[in-house]
Design a protein around this motif. Sequence first.
Motif, PDB file in Angstrom:
ATOM      1  N   ASN A  93      -5.021 -17.897 -55.555  1.00 41.75           N
ATOM      2  CA  ASN A  93      -5.743 -16.445 -56.957  1.00 41.75           C
ATOM      3  C   ASN A  93      -7.009 -15.593 -56.969  1.00 41.75           C
ATOM      4  O   ASN A  93      -5.810 -14.421 -56.953  1.00 41.75           O
ATOM      5  CB  ASN A  93      -5.948 -17.460 -58.179  1.00 41.75           C
ATOM      6  N   ARG A  94      -7.567 -15.968 -56.007  1.00 46.71           N
ATOM      7  CA  ARG A  94      -8.515 -14.663 -55.340  1.00 46.71           C
ATOM      8  C   ARG A  94      -7.819 -13.804 -55.038  1.00 46.71           C
ATOM      9  O   ARG A  94      -8.055 -12.822 -55.157  1.00 46.71           O
ATOM     10  CB  ARG A  94     -10.092 -15.401 -55.299  1.00 46.71           C
ATOM     11  N   MET A 113      -7.047 -22.031 -56.718  1.00 49.83           N
ATOM     12  CA  MET A 113      -7.680 -21.324 -56.661  1.00 49.83           C
ATOM     13  C   MET A 113      -8.066 -20.287 -55.679  1.00 49.83           C
ATOM     14  O   MET A 113      -8.005 -18.780 -55.881  1.00 49.83           O
ATOM     15  CB  MET A 113      -9.721 -21.942 -56.463  1.00 49.83           C
ATOM     16  N   GLU A 114      -7.933 -20.324 -54.293  1.00 51.90           N
ATOM     17  CA  GLU A 114      -8.253 -19.320 -53.259  1.00 51.90           C
ATOM     18  C   GLU A 114      -7.139 -18.462 -53.201  1.00 51.90           C
ATOM     19  O   GLU A 114      -7.321 -17.544 -52.858  1.00 51.90           O
ATOM     20  CB  GLU A 114      -7.905 -20.169 -51.011  1.00 51.90           C
ATOM     21  N   ASP A 141     -16.380  -5.789 -60.076  1.00 54.07           N
ATOM     22  CA  ASP A 141     -14.932  -6.705 -59.770  1.00 54.07           C
ATOM     23  C   ASP A 141     -15.204  -7.451 -59.076  1.00 54.07           C
ATOM     24  O   ASP A 141     -14.981  -8.828 -59.308  1.00 54.07           O
ATOM     25  CB  ASP A 141     -14.036  -5.810 -60.015  1.00 54.07           C
ATOM     26  N   THR A 163     -16.690 -10.764 -59.321  1.00 52.08           N
ATOM     27  CA  THR A 163     -16.644 -11.595 -60.254  1.00 52.08           C
ATOM     28  C   THR A 163     -15.152 -12.340 -59.320  1.00 52.08           C
ATOM     29  O   THR A 163     -15.333 -13.794 -59.628  1.00 52.08           O
ATOM     30  CB  THR A 163     -16.313 -11.032 -61.339  1.00 52.08           C
ATOM     31  N   ILE A 164     -14.611 -11.958 -58.656  1.00 50.72           N
ATOM     32  CA  ILE A 164     -13.330 -12.278 -58.756  1.00 50.72           C
ATOM     33  C   ILE A 164     -13.623 -13.692 -57.664  1.00 50.72           C
ATOM     34  O   ILE A 164     -13.470 -14.639 -57.254  1.00 50.72           O
ATOM     35  CB  ILE A 164     -12.072 -11.547 -57.529  1.00 50.72           C
ATOM     36  N   LEU A 165     -15.088 -13.156 -56.384  1.00 52.67           N
ATOM     37  CA  LEU A 165     -15.646 -14.207 -55.352  1.00 52.67           C
ATOM     38  C   LEU A 165     -16.050 -15.412 -55.910  1.00 52.67           C
ATOM     39  O   LEU A 165     -16.493 -16.225 -55.448  1.00 52.67           O
ATOM     40  CB  LEU A 165     -15.956 -13.881 -54.484  1.00 52.67           C
ATOM     41  N   GLY A 166     -17.076 -14.678 -56.964  1.00 53.69           N
ATOM     42  CA  GLY A 166     -18.051 -16.182 -57.530  1.00 53.69           C
ATOM     43  C   GLY A 166     -19.065 -15.609 -57.163  1.00 53.69           C
ATOM     44  O   GLY A 166     -19.719 -16.791 -56.910  1.00 53.69           O
ATOM     45  N   GLN A 204      -6.349 -11.541 -56.298  1.00 54.24           N
ATOM     46  CA  GLN A 204      -6.787 -10.249 -57.277  1.00 54.24           C
ATOM     47  C   GLN A 204      -7.816  -9.712 -56.145  1.00 54.24           C
ATOM     48  O   GLN A 204      -8.174  -8.077 -56.870  1.00 54.24           O
ATOM     49  CB  GLN A 204      -7.768 -11.040 -57.976  1.00 54.24           C
ATOM     50  N   ILE A 205      -7.362  -9.372 -55.187  1.00 57.71           N
ATOM     51  CA  ILE A 205      -8.631  -8.986 -54.382  1.00 57.71           C
ATOM     52  C   ILE A 205      -7.478  -7.640 -53.896  1.00 57.71           C
ATOM     53  O   ILE A 205      -6.240  -7.775 -53.369  1.00 57.71           O
ATOM     54  CB  ILE A 205      -9.419  -9.639 -52.805  1.00 57.71           C
ATOM     55  N   HIS A 215     -11.395  -2.939 -53.032  1.00 58.43           N
ATOM     56  CA  HIS A 215     -12.356  -3.705 -53.149  1.00 58.43           C
ATOM     57  C   HIS A 215     -12.650  -3.339 -52.334  1.00 58.43           C
ATOM     58  O   HIS A 215     -14.658  -3.349 -51.919  1.00 58.43           O
ATOM     59  CB  HIS A 215     -12.456  -5.503 -53.773  1.00 58.43           C
TER      60      HIS A 215
END
Length: 174
Positions: free
Chosen positions: A4-5, A1-2, A46, A49-52, A8-9, A13
């Motif tokens: 993947n985030r 998961m980490e 955004d 959302t990426i970080l939740g 995305q960053i 951002h």
Amino acid sequence: MESNRLRQIKMRHLSAFVETVRCGSLKAASERINLTQPAISKTLKDLETILGATLLHRDRGGIELTREGAVFQQFAEQGLAALSHGLSSLDALSAGTATPLRIGALPSVAADLLPDVILRFADLSPATPVTVEDGRIGDLVGRLRSGDLDLVVGRMGRPRRWQGCRSPSSTQNK
């Protein structure tokens, strides 16, 4: 998961987040980084959302960091500062010069101790430019934490003040 985030960053951002926090409002940040307010707002959404996690509370009066935002701010600033320092180092390498050493110091230290230390350092590394900025310890530590300074010379103060600062040995061992 980490991981993947992490993929995305994007720089946009981090830049939008850090500038919004520094400026205290979307409007001021948009003027500083030449984006529209809606573009900055979307970029921040955004990122959240990426970080939740919600990083900022926004209203007409400006922004307020959440607990998660305060934690992330430190690392976003350090990341941008590290990249900026890396780019400066590449430029210096291309130009055949060394990356400057940026020192923050309490006024008494800057006047009494640093002149001799800098002269000795210049003997060891003559191509390295040195800049010294004096100020209050709280301001200097904040600039060290954000990567605007490479080191701070002064009295240590409370350990709590140094949270988030890393020693050179901790970064070299990774």
